[in-house]
Design a protein around this motif. Structure first.
Motif, PDB file in Angstrom:
ATOM      1  N   UNK A 320       0.817  -1.221   0.000  1.00 52.34           N
ATOM      2  CA  UNK A 320       0.000   0.000   0.000  1.00 52.34           C
ATOM      3  C   UNK A 320       0.847   1.266   0.000  1.00 52.34           C
ATOM      4  N   UNK A 321       1.982   1.248   0.695  1.00 53.16           N
ATOM      5  CA  UNK A 321       2.831   2.443   0.781  1.00 53.16           C
ATOM      6  C   UNK A 321       3.307   2.888  -0.595  1.00 53.16           C
ATOM      7  N   UNK A 322       3.782   1.938  -1.377  1.00 51.72           N
ATOM      8  CA  UNK A 322       4.290   2.257  -2.715  1.00 51.72           C
ATOM      9  C   UNK A 322       3.162   2.673  -3.638  1.00 51.72           C
ATOM     10  N   UNK A 323       2.061   1.918  -3.618  1.00 55.62           N
ATOM     11  CA  UNK A 323       0.978   2.162  -4.570  1.00 55.62           C
ATOM     12  C   UNK A 323       0.209   3.447  -4.274  1.00 55.62           C
ATOM     13  N   UNK A 324       0.190   3.902  -3.025  1.00 58.97           N
ATOM     14  CA  UNK A 324      -0.429   5.192  -2.719  1.00 58.97           C
ATOM     15  C   UNK A 324       0.277   6.309  -3.478  1.00 58.97           C
ATOM     16  N   UNK A 325       1.609   6.282  -3.470  1.00 59.18           N
ATOM     17  CA  UNK A 325       2.381   7.278  -4.203  1.00 59.18           C
ATOM     18  C   UNK A 325       2.187   7.172  -5.702  1.00 59.18           C
ATOM     19  N   UNK A 326       2.129   5.938  -6.219  1.00 55.13           N
ATOM     20  CA  UNK A 326       1.975   5.731  -7.659  1.00 55.13           C
ATOM     21  C   UNK A 326       0.625   6.265  -8.142  1.00 55.13           C
ATOM     22  N   UNK A 327      -0.471   5.872  -7.470  1.00 52.85           N
ATOM     23  CA  UNK A 327      -1.806   6.313  -7.896  1.00 52.85           C
ATOM     24  C   UNK A 327      -1.980   7.822  -7.738  1.00 52.85           C
ATOM     25  N   UNK A 328      -1.437   8.381  -6.659  1.00 53.36           N
ATOM     26  CA  UNK A 328      -1.559   9.839  -6.455  1.00 53.36           C
ATOM     27  C   UNK A 328      -0.760  10.601  -7.507  1.00 53.36           C
ATOM     28  N   UNK A 329       0.417  10.090  -7.877  1.00 53.83           N
ATOM     29  CA  UNK A 329       1.224  10.748  -8.912  1.00 53.83           C
ATOM     30  C   UNK A 329       0.527  10.680 -10.267  1.00 53.83           C
ATOM     31  N   UNK A 330      -0.087   9.542 -10.572  1.00 51.91           N
ATOM     32  CA  UNK A 330      -0.842   9.431 -11.823  1.00 51.91           C
ATOM     33  C   UNK A 330      -1.998  10.432 -11.845  1.00 51.91           C
ATOM     34  N   UNK A 331      -2.681  10.567 -10.704  1.00 50.74           N
ATOM     35  CA  UNK A 331      -3.788  11.530 -10.618  1.00 50.74           C
ATOM     36  C   UNK A 331      -3.284  12.948 -10.870  1.00 50.74           C
ATOM     37  N   UNK A 332      -2.126  13.299 -10.274  1.00 51.62           N
ATOM     38  CA  UNK A 332      -1.575  14.646 -10.461  1.00 51.62           C
ATOM     39  C   UNK A 332      -1.183  14.886 -11.917  1.00 51.62           C
ATOM     40  N   UNK A 333      -0.680  13.858 -12.573  1.00 53.05           N
ATOM     41  CA  UNK A 333      -0.313  14.008 -13.984  1.00 53.05           C
ATOM     42  C   UNK A 333      -1.545  14.299 -14.834  1.00 53.05           C
TER      43      UNK A 333
END
Length: 462
Positions: A320-333
Protein backbone atom coordinates in the motif's frame (compact mmCIF):
# COMPACT_ATOMS: atom_id res chain seq x y z
CA UNK A 1 12.38 -20.08 -10.27
CA UNK A 2 12.91 -20.21 -6.49
CA UNK A 3 9.24 -21.14 -6.05
CA UNK A 4 9.55 -23.79 -8.79
CA UNK A 5 12.53 -25.46 -7.09
CA UNK A 6 10.86 -25.37 -3.67
CA UNK A 7 7.69 -26.93 -5.10
CA UNK A 8 9.86 -29.63 -6.65
CA UNK A 9 11.50 -30.24 -3.26
CA UNK A 10 8.04 -30.38 -1.68
CA UNK A 11 6.99 -33.13 -4.08
CA UNK A 12 10.06 -35.14 -3.08
CA UNK A 13 8.94 -34.95 0.55
CA UNK A 14 5.55 -36.41 -0.37
CA UNK A 15 2.02 -35.00 -0.28
CA UNK A 16 0.57 -34.11 3.16
CA UNK A 17 -2.42 -36.10 4.37
CA UNK A 18 -5.26 -35.34 6.81
CA UNK A 19 -4.26 -38.50 8.71
CA UNK A 20 -0.69 -38.54 9.91
CA UNK A 21 -0.39 -42.34 9.66
CA UNK A 22 -1.25 -42.13 5.93
CA UNK A 23 1.41 -39.52 5.22
CA UNK A 24 4.26 -41.12 3.31
CA UNK A 25 7.53 -39.31 2.86
CA UNK A 26 9.54 -40.14 -0.23
CA UNK A 27 12.57 -38.46 1.34
CA UNK A 28 13.19 -38.23 5.08
CA UNK A 29 14.80 -35.10 6.47
CA UNK A 30 15.51 -33.97 10.00
CA UNK A 31 13.35 -31.44 11.83
CA UNK A 32 15.88 -28.62 11.42
CA UNK A 33 16.05 -29.15 7.64
CA UNK A 34 12.26 -29.18 7.42
CA UNK A 35 12.15 -25.89 9.37
CA UNK A 36 14.71 -24.36 7.01
CA UNK A 37 12.65 -25.55 4.04
CA UNK A 38 9.49 -23.95 5.47
CA UNK A 39 11.33 -20.70 6.16
CA UNK A 40 12.65 -20.51 2.60
CA UNK A 41 9.21 -21.27 1.17
CA UNK A 42 7.71 -18.58 3.42
CA UNK A 43 10.25 -16.03 2.20
CA UNK A 44 9.51 -16.79 -1.46
CA UNK A 45 5.73 -16.63 -0.85
CA UNK A 46 6.23 -13.26 0.85
CA UNK A 47 8.07 -11.91 -2.17
CA UNK A 48 5.34 -13.26 -4.46
CA UNK A 49 2.58 -11.56 -2.46
CA UNK A 50 1.07 -14.71 -0.86
CA UNK A 51 0.94 -13.09 2.56
CA UNK A 52 -1.39 -15.52 4.40
CA UNK A 53 0.53 -18.58 3.22
CA UNK A 54 3.85 -16.92 4.10
CA UNK A 55 2.64 -16.31 7.68
CA UNK A 56 1.48 -19.91 8.03
CA UNK A 57 4.80 -21.31 6.81
CA UNK A 58 6.86 -18.97 9.03
CA UNK A 59 4.85 -20.09 12.08
CA UNK A 60 5.34 -23.74 11.12
CA UNK A 61 9.09 -23.21 10.79
CA UNK A 62 9.21 -21.60 14.24
CA UNK A 63 7.24 -24.48 15.74
CA UNK A 64 9.73 -26.95 14.27
CA UNK A 65 12.50 -24.84 15.81
CA UNK A 66 10.77 -25.09 19.23
CA UNK A 67 9.79 -21.40 19.30
CA UNK A 68 6.02 -21.04 19.04
CA UNK A 69 4.32 -17.86 17.83
CA UNK A 70 0.76 -17.20 19.10
CA UNK A 71 -2.39 -16.99 16.97
CA UNK A 72 -4.68 -14.95 19.26
CA UNK A 73 -4.49 -11.56 20.99
CA UNK A 74 -4.50 -13.29 24.40
CA UNK A 75 -1.59 -15.43 23.26
CA UNK A 76 0.22 -12.26 22.17
CA UNK A 77 -0.25 -10.70 25.63
CA UNK A 78 0.98 -13.82 27.40
CA UNK A 79 3.96 -14.31 25.07
CA UNK A 80 4.91 -10.64 25.35
CA UNK A 81 4.99 -10.97 29.14
CA UNK A 82 7.22 -14.06 28.87
CA UNK A 83 9.59 -12.37 26.40
CA UNK A 84 9.92 -9.22 28.52
CA UNK A 85 10.28 -10.70 31.99
CA UNK A 86 10.90 -14.44 31.88
CA UNK A 87 13.04 -14.96 28.77
CA UNK A 88 15.99 -12.72 29.85
CA UNK A 89 16.22 -14.64 33.12
CA UNK A 90 16.42 -18.03 31.38
CA UNK A 91 19.32 -17.27 29.07
CA UNK A 92 21.74 -20.14 29.48
CA UNK A 93 25.45 -20.32 28.93
CA UNK A 94 26.50 -21.96 25.65
CA UNK A 95 27.54 -25.62 26.04
CA UNK A 96 31.21 -26.52 26.10
CA UNK A 97 30.67 -29.01 23.28
CA UNK A 98 31.61 -27.16 20.02
CA UNK A 99 29.39 -29.41 17.90
CA UNK A 100 26.35 -28.83 20.12
CA UNK A 101 27.08 -25.10 20.26
CA UNK A 102 27.19 -24.97 16.46
CA UNK A 103 23.77 -26.66 16.23
CA UNK A 104 22.24 -24.26 18.74
CA UNK A 105 23.56 -21.26 16.83
CA UNK A 106 22.10 -22.63 13.61
CA UNK A 107 18.68 -22.99 15.26
CA UNK A 108 18.86 -19.45 16.68
CA UNK A 109 19.80 -18.07 13.28
CA UNK A 110 16.77 -19.70 11.64
CA UNK A 111 14.55 -18.39 14.47
CA UNK A 112 15.80 -14.85 13.83
CA UNK A 113 15.08 -15.19 10.10
CA UNK A 114 11.54 -16.49 10.73
CA UNK A 115 10.69 -13.76 13.23
CA UNK A 116 12.08 -11.11 10.90
CA UNK A 117 9.77 -12.42 8.18
CA UNK A 118 6.77 -12.37 10.53
CA UNK A 119 7.10 -8.74 11.60
CA UNK A 120 7.57 -7.67 7.99
CA UNK A 121 4.44 -9.61 7.01
CA UNK A 122 2.34 -8.11 9.80
CA UNK A 123 3.78 -4.67 9.11
CA UNK A 124 2.02 -4.68 5.72
CA UNK A 125 -1.37 -4.49 7.46
CA UNK A 126 -2.26 -1.20 9.15
CA UNK A 127 -4.47 -2.61 11.92
CA UNK A 128 -4.12 -2.60 15.70
CA UNK A 129 -4.07 -6.41 15.80
CA UNK A 130 -1.31 -6.65 13.19
CA UNK A 131 0.68 -4.02 15.08
CA UNK A 132 0.59 -6.13 18.26
CA UNK A 133 1.73 -9.24 16.38
CA UNK A 134 4.52 -7.29 14.65
CA UNK A 135 5.74 -5.82 17.97
CA UNK A 136 5.86 -9.29 19.53
CA UNK A 137 7.81 -10.67 16.56
CA UNK A 138 10.42 -7.89 16.88
CA UNK A 139 10.74 -8.51 20.63
CA UNK A 140 11.21 -12.25 20.08
CA UNK A 141 13.72 -11.55 17.30
CA UNK A 142 15.77 -9.31 19.60
CA UNK A 143 15.80 -11.94 22.37
CA UNK A 144 16.86 -14.70 19.98
CA UNK A 145 19.58 -12.51 18.48
CA UNK A 146 20.98 -11.70 21.93
CA UNK A 147 21.38 -15.42 22.58
CA UNK A 148 23.24 -15.64 19.30
CA UNK A 149 26.91 -14.79 20.03
CA UNK A 150 27.41 -13.22 16.62
CA UNK A 151 27.87 -9.46 16.47
CA UNK A 152 26.97 -9.24 12.76
CA UNK A 153 23.61 -10.88 13.49
CA UNK A 154 23.00 -8.46 16.36
CA UNK A 155 23.77 -5.48 14.12
CA UNK A 156 21.32 -6.74 11.48
CA UNK A 157 18.64 -7.32 14.11
CA UNK A 158 18.94 -3.85 15.63
CA UNK A 159 18.91 -2.36 12.13
CA UNK A 160 15.64 -4.17 11.39
CA UNK A 161 14.14 -3.08 14.73
CA UNK A 162 15.01 0.54 13.95
CA UNK A 163 13.34 0.24 10.53
CA UNK A 164 10.21 -1.22 12.11
CA UNK A 165 10.08 1.52 14.76
CA UNK A 166 10.48 4.24 12.12
CA UNK A 167 7.67 2.81 10.00
CA UNK A 168 5.42 2.71 13.09
CA UNK A 169 6.29 6.29 14.09
CA UNK A 170 8.00 5.31 17.38
CA UNK A 171 10.79 7.89 17.39
CA UNK A 172 12.59 7.06 20.67
CA UNK A 173 12.82 3.34 19.96
CA UNK A 174 13.85 4.03 16.35
CA UNK A 175 16.86 6.12 17.34
CA UNK A 176 17.76 3.86 20.29
CA UNK A 177 17.90 0.73 18.12
CA UNK A 178 19.97 2.57 15.55
CA UNK A 179 22.43 3.67 18.24
CA UNK A 180 22.70 0.08 19.49
CA UNK A 181 23.43 -1.11 15.95
CA UNK A 182 26.23 1.46 15.63
CA UNK A 183 27.77 0.34 18.93
CA UNK A 184 27.64 -3.35 18.01
CA UNK A 185 29.06 -2.71 14.52
CA UNK A 186 32.45 -1.78 16.00
CA UNK A 187 32.76 -5.36 17.24
CA UNK A 188 32.02 -7.04 13.89
CA UNK A 189 34.78 -9.21 12.47
CA UNK A 190 35.88 -8.36 8.94
CA UNK A 191 33.99 -11.16 7.18
CA UNK A 192 31.41 -11.31 4.41
CA UNK A 193 28.62 -11.50 6.99
CA UNK A 194 30.07 -8.58 8.95
CA UNK A 195 30.54 -6.56 5.75
CA UNK A 196 26.93 -7.21 4.77
CA UNK A 197 25.73 -6.10 8.21
CA UNK A 198 27.86 -2.95 7.92
CA UNK A 199 26.37 -2.17 4.50
CA UNK A 200 22.89 -2.73 5.91
CA UNK A 201 23.69 -0.34 8.77
CA UNK A 202 25.04 2.33 6.42
CA UNK A 203 21.95 2.06 4.24
CA UNK A 204 19.76 2.44 7.33
CA UNK A 205 21.77 5.48 8.42
CA UNK A 206 21.32 6.97 4.95
CA UNK A 207 17.59 6.28 5.27
CA UNK A 208 17.51 7.87 8.75
CA UNK A 209 19.36 10.99 7.64
CA UNK A 210 16.95 11.27 4.72
CA UNK A 211 13.92 11.01 7.01
CA UNK A 212 15.39 13.64 9.34
CA UNK A 213 16.19 15.98 6.44
CA UNK A 214 20.03 15.72 6.43
CA UNK A 215 20.10 15.14 2.68
CA UNK A 216 23.80 15.69 1.87
CA UNK A 217 24.86 13.26 4.60
CA UNK A 218 22.25 10.77 3.38
CA UNK A 219 23.65 10.90 -0.16
CA UNK A 220 27.20 10.37 1.09
CA UNK A 221 26.24 7.36 3.20
CA UNK A 222 24.10 5.96 0.40
CA UNK A 223 27.01 5.93 -2.04
CA UNK A 224 29.24 4.21 0.52
CA UNK A 225 26.61 1.53 1.22
CA UNK A 226 26.15 1.01 -2.51
CA UNK A 227 29.86 0.41 -3.07
CA UNK A 228 29.93 -2.28 -0.39
CA UNK A 229 26.85 -4.00 -1.79
CA UNK A 230 28.25 -3.92 -5.30
CA UNK A 231 31.36 -5.60 -3.94
CA UNK A 232 29.19 -8.25 -2.27
CA UNK A 233 27.18 -8.70 -5.52
CA UNK A 234 23.75 -8.23 -3.91
CA UNK A 235 21.64 -6.57 -6.66
CA UNK A 236 18.35 -6.62 -4.70
CA UNK A 237 19.98 -4.90 -1.72
CA UNK A 238 21.81 -2.45 -3.99
CA UNK A 239 18.43 -1.50 -5.48
CA UNK A 240 17.18 -0.56 -1.99
CA UNK A 241 20.17 1.74 -1.53
CA UNK A 242 19.48 3.36 -4.88
CA UNK A 243 15.86 4.04 -3.86
CA UNK A 244 17.12 5.99 -0.83
CA UNK A 245 19.70 7.78 -2.98
CA UNK A 246 17.07 8.87 -5.49
CA UNK A 247 14.76 10.25 -2.80
CA UNK A 248 17.63 12.24 -1.18
CA UNK A 249 18.78 13.62 -4.53
CA UNK A 250 15.20 14.45 -5.53
CA UNK A 251 14.46 16.38 -2.33
CA UNK A 252 17.83 18.12 -2.70
CA UNK A 253 16.75 19.12 -6.22
CA UNK A 254 19.76 17.39 -7.80
CA UNK A 255 17.86 16.15 -10.83
CA UNK A 256 21.00 15.18 -12.77
CA UNK A 257 21.94 12.81 -9.95
CA UNK A 258 18.35 11.51 -9.98
CA UNK A 259 18.74 10.49 -13.64
CA UNK A 260 22.08 8.81 -12.89
CA UNK A 261 20.51 6.82 -10.03
CA UNK A 262 17.57 5.77 -12.22
CA UNK A 263 19.99 4.55 -14.90
CA UNK A 264 21.73 2.36 -12.30
CA UNK A 265 18.36 1.09 -11.02
CA UNK A 266 17.18 0.20 -14.50
CA UNK A 267 20.41 -1.74 -15.13
CA UNK A 268 19.73 -3.79 -11.98
CA UNK A 269 15.98 -4.29 -12.44
CA UNK A 270 16.21 -5.25 -16.10
CA UNK A 271 18.36 -8.25 -15.12
CA UNK A 272 15.42 -10.01 -13.46
CA UNK A 273 11.67 -10.01 -12.89
CA UNK A 274 11.02 -7.81 -9.86
CA UNK A 275 7.52 -6.29 -9.84
CA UNK A 276 8.01 -4.35 -6.60
CA UNK A 277 11.35 -2.99 -7.77
CA UNK A 278 9.73 -1.86 -11.02
CA UNK A 279 6.90 -0.18 -9.10
CA UNK A 280 9.41 1.82 -7.02
CA UNK A 281 11.35 2.65 -10.20
CA UNK A 282 8.29 3.93 -12.10
CA UNK A 283 7.15 5.85 -9.01
CA UNK A 284 10.49 7.68 -9.11
CA UNK A 285 10.08 8.29 -12.86
CA UNK A 286 6.67 9.87 -12.23
CA UNK A 287 8.20 12.17 -9.59
CA UNK A 288 10.79 13.28 -12.11
CA UNK A 289 8.10 13.89 -14.74
CA UNK A 290 6.03 16.00 -12.33
CA UNK A 291 8.78 18.01 -10.64
CA UNK A 292 11.99 17.48 -12.61
CA UNK A 293 11.77 20.57 -14.82
CA UNK A 294 11.02 18.61 -17.98
CA UNK A 295 13.51 15.77 -17.37
CA UNK A 296 12.24 12.54 -18.93
CA UNK A 297 13.84 9.20 -18.08
CA UNK A 298 10.90 6.99 -19.04
CA UNK A 299 7.85 8.23 -20.99
CA UNK A 300 4.60 8.61 -19.11
CA UNK A 301 2.87 6.07 -21.36
CA UNK A 302 5.34 3.39 -20.21
CA UNK A 303 4.75 4.19 -16.53
CA UNK A 304 0.98 4.09 -17.04
CA UNK A 305 1.14 0.81 -18.97
CA UNK A 306 3.10 -0.85 -16.16
CA UNK A 307 0.51 0.21 -13.57
CA UNK A 308 -2.39 -0.94 -15.74
CA UNK A 309 -0.82 -4.37 -16.24
CA UNK A 310 0.45 -5.09 -12.72
CA UNK A 311 -1.66 -3.08 -10.26
CA UNK A 312 -3.80 -6.14 -9.43
CA UNK A 313 -0.84 -8.47 -8.90
CA UNK A 314 -0.54 -10.03 -5.45
CA UNK A 315 2.82 -8.35 -4.92
CA UNK A 316 1.59 -4.79 -5.48
CA UNK A 317 -1.78 -5.16 -3.77
CA UNK A 318 0.13 -5.94 -0.56
CA UNK A 319 2.36 -2.85 -0.93
CA UNK A 320 0.00 0.00 0.00
CA UNK A 321 2.83 2.44 0.78
CA UNK A 322 4.29 2.26 -2.72
CA UNK A 323 0.98 2.16 -4.57
CA UNK A 324 -0.43 5.19 -2.72
CA UNK A 325 2.38 7.28 -4.20
CA UNK A 326 1.97 5.73 -7.66
CA UNK A 327 -1.81 6.31 -7.90
CA UNK A 328 -1.56 9.84 -6.46
CA UNK A 329 1.22 10.75 -8.91
CA UNK A 330 -0.84 9.43 -11.82
CA UNK A 331 -3.79 11.53 -10.62
CA UNK A 332 -1.58 14.65 -10.46
CA UNK A 333 -0.31 14.01 -13.98
CA UNK A 334 -3.83 13.74 -15.40
CA UNK A 335 -4.79 16.92 -13.50
CA UNK A 336 -1.88 18.67 -15.18
CA UNK A 337 -3.26 17.49 -18.54
CA UNK A 338 -6.82 18.54 -17.52
CA UNK A 339 -8.08 14.97 -17.90
CA UNK A 340 -10.35 15.16 -14.88
CA UNK A 341 -12.15 11.83 -15.33
CA UNK A 342 -8.82 9.99 -15.15
CA UNK A 343 -7.76 12.19 -12.26
CA UNK A 344 -10.82 11.12 -10.26
CA UNK A 345 -10.27 7.47 -11.24
CA UNK A 346 -6.75 7.29 -9.80
CA UNK A 347 -7.52 9.60 -6.90
CA UNK A 348 -10.31 7.22 -5.80
CA UNK A 349 -7.77 4.35 -5.84
CA UNK A 350 -5.45 6.41 -3.64
CA UNK A 351 -8.33 7.12 -1.22
CA UNK A 352 -8.71 3.36 -0.67
CA UNK A 353 -5.03 2.99 0.27
CA UNK A 354 -4.28 5.96 2.52
CA UNK A 355 -5.58 4.28 5.71
CA UNK A 356 -3.44 1.20 5.03
CA UNK A 357 -0.11 3.02 4.96
CA UNK A 358 2.39 3.70 7.74
CA UNK A 359 5.13 6.22 8.59
CA UNK A 360 7.80 4.67 6.36
CA UNK A 361 9.48 6.82 3.73
CA UNK A 362 7.30 5.47 0.91
CA UNK A 363 4.21 5.81 3.09
CA UNK A 364 4.99 9.46 3.91
CA UNK A 365 5.87 10.21 0.28
CA UNK A 366 2.58 8.72 -0.92
CA UNK A 367 0.67 10.66 1.74
CA UNK A 368 2.21 13.93 0.52
CA UNK A 369 1.15 13.19 -3.06
CA UNK A 370 -2.34 12.34 -1.79
CA UNK A 371 -2.57 15.66 0.08
CA UNK A 372 -1.52 17.49 -3.10
CA UNK A 373 -4.49 15.90 -4.88
CA UNK A 374 -6.79 17.16 -2.11
CA UNK A 375 -5.42 20.71 -2.33
CA UNK A 376 -5.82 20.67 -6.10
CA UNK A 377 -9.46 19.64 -5.77
CA UNK A 378 -10.11 22.46 -3.31
CA UNK A 379 -8.60 24.98 -5.71
CA UNK A 380 -10.70 23.68 -8.60
CA UNK A 381 -14.06 23.75 -6.79
CA UNK A 382 -15.14 27.17 -8.20
CA UNK A 383 -14.68 25.91 -11.77
CA UNK A 384 -17.26 23.18 -11.24
CA UNK A 385 -14.95 20.51 -12.67
CA UNK A 386 -15.76 17.78 -10.14
CA UNK A 387 -19.38 16.67 -10.32
CA UNK A 388 -19.41 14.33 -7.32
CA UNK A 389 -17.21 16.22 -4.88
CA UNK A 390 -18.29 15.78 -1.22
CA UNK A 391 -19.47 18.87 0.63
CA UNK A 392 -17.17 18.16 3.56
CA UNK A 393 -14.02 18.06 1.38
CA UNK A 394 -12.31 20.99 3.13
CA UNK A 395 -12.83 19.60 6.64
CA UNK A 396 -11.77 16.18 5.38
CA UNK A 397 -8.60 17.68 3.91
CA UNK A 398 -7.73 19.37 7.21
CA UNK A 399 -8.29 16.04 8.99
CA UNK A 400 -5.81 14.39 6.61
CA UNK A 401 -3.26 17.11 7.40
CA UNK A 402 -3.72 16.43 11.09
CA UNK A 403 -3.38 12.68 10.52
CA UNK A 404 -0.18 13.19 8.54
CA UNK A 405 1.55 15.09 11.34
CA UNK A 406 0.36 12.55 13.93
CA UNK A 407 1.38 9.50 11.91
CA UNK A 408 4.58 10.60 10.17
CA UNK A 409 6.46 11.98 13.19
CA UNK A 410 9.52 9.95 12.17
CA UNK A 411 9.63 11.51 8.69
CA UNK A 412 10.11 15.26 9.34
CA UNK A 413 11.77 15.77 5.94
CA UNK A 414 8.26 16.21 4.50
CA UNK A 415 6.86 18.38 7.29
CA UNK A 416 7.84 21.71 5.67
CA UNK A 417 6.32 20.56 2.38
CA UNK A 418 3.04 19.61 4.06
CA UNK A 419 3.03 22.85 6.07
CA UNK A 420 3.18 24.75 2.77
CA UNK A 421 0.28 22.70 1.43
CA UNK A 422 -1.77 23.39 4.54
CA UNK A 423 -0.94 27.10 4.32
CA UNK A 424 -2.24 27.13 0.73
CA UNK A 425 -5.54 25.69 1.98
CA UNK A 426 -5.77 28.36 4.66
CA UNK A 427 -5.04 31.07 2.10
CA UNK A 428 -7.71 29.65 -0.18
CA UNK A 429 -10.24 29.91 2.63
CA UNK A 430 -9.13 33.41 3.54
CA UNK A 431 -9.54 34.67 -0.01
CA UNK A 432 -12.69 32.59 -0.54
CA UNK A 433 -10.98 30.75 -3.38
CA UNK A 434 -11.15 33.88 -5.57
CA UNK A 435 -8.69 34.22 -8.46
CA UNK A 436 -6.62 31.21 -7.27
CA UNK A 437 -7.94 28.85 -9.94
CA UNK A 438 -6.27 30.91 -12.68
CA UNK A 439 -2.85 30.81 -11.02
CA UNK A 440 -0.15 28.18 -11.25
CA UNK A 441 -0.60 24.62 -10.02
CA UNK A 442 -0.51 23.92 -6.23
CA UNK A 443 2.64 21.84 -6.33
CA UNK A 444 4.47 24.69 -8.08
CA UNK A 445 3.39 27.18 -5.39
CA UNK A 446 4.66 24.84 -2.71
CA UNK A 447 7.96 23.93 -4.30
CA UNK A 448 9.02 27.51 -4.96
CA UNK A 449 9.48 27.97 -1.20
CA UNK A 450 10.18 24.48 0.08
CA UNK A 451 13.51 24.13 -1.69
CA UNK A 452 14.91 27.33 -0.12
CA UNK A 453 17.10 26.18 2.75
CA UNK A 454 16.14 27.48 6.16
CA UNK A 455 12.99 29.25 5.02
CA UNK A 456 9.92 28.73 7.19
CA UNK A 457 6.38 30.02 7.17
CA UNK A 458 6.25 33.69 8.17
CA UNK A 459 2.48 33.72 8.17
CA UNK A 460 0.51 33.51 11.38
CA UNK A 461 -1.83 30.57 10.79
CA UNK A 462 -3.82 31.03 14.00
Amino acid sequence: MAFFYLRKASSLLGQPSAFSFLKKHKVKICQFEEATFCRLLSEVCFNMGHITLAKKLARKALRLLKRNFPWTWFGVLFQTFLEKYWHPCTLSQPPNNPSENKKNLAVLQQQVHCLSLLWQLYNLEATASSYRFACLATLMQKNSAEEFTNEAQLVSTYVELSQFSQSMGIKDKWLYCEQMAIQKSSLCWFSREGLLATAQLMQTLAYTKLCLGHLDFSIKLGFQAREIRRHLKKPALENLVLSVLFRSAFLKKKFGLCVHVLESQWALISQGYDVLGLACFYSACLDLLLYGKGLLFRPFSECLRFVQIYEHSRVLTSQSNVMLGVHSSLAMWFAQESQWDLFEHYFSKACQLVKKTNASLFGAHGFVRFLECHVLMLQKIPEGIFMHIPLELRSQTLEYFKEFFCRCVTCPVYHQWVSELKASVMRCEKREFMSLTNSIRPFDTCLTRIWIKGEFLQENNS
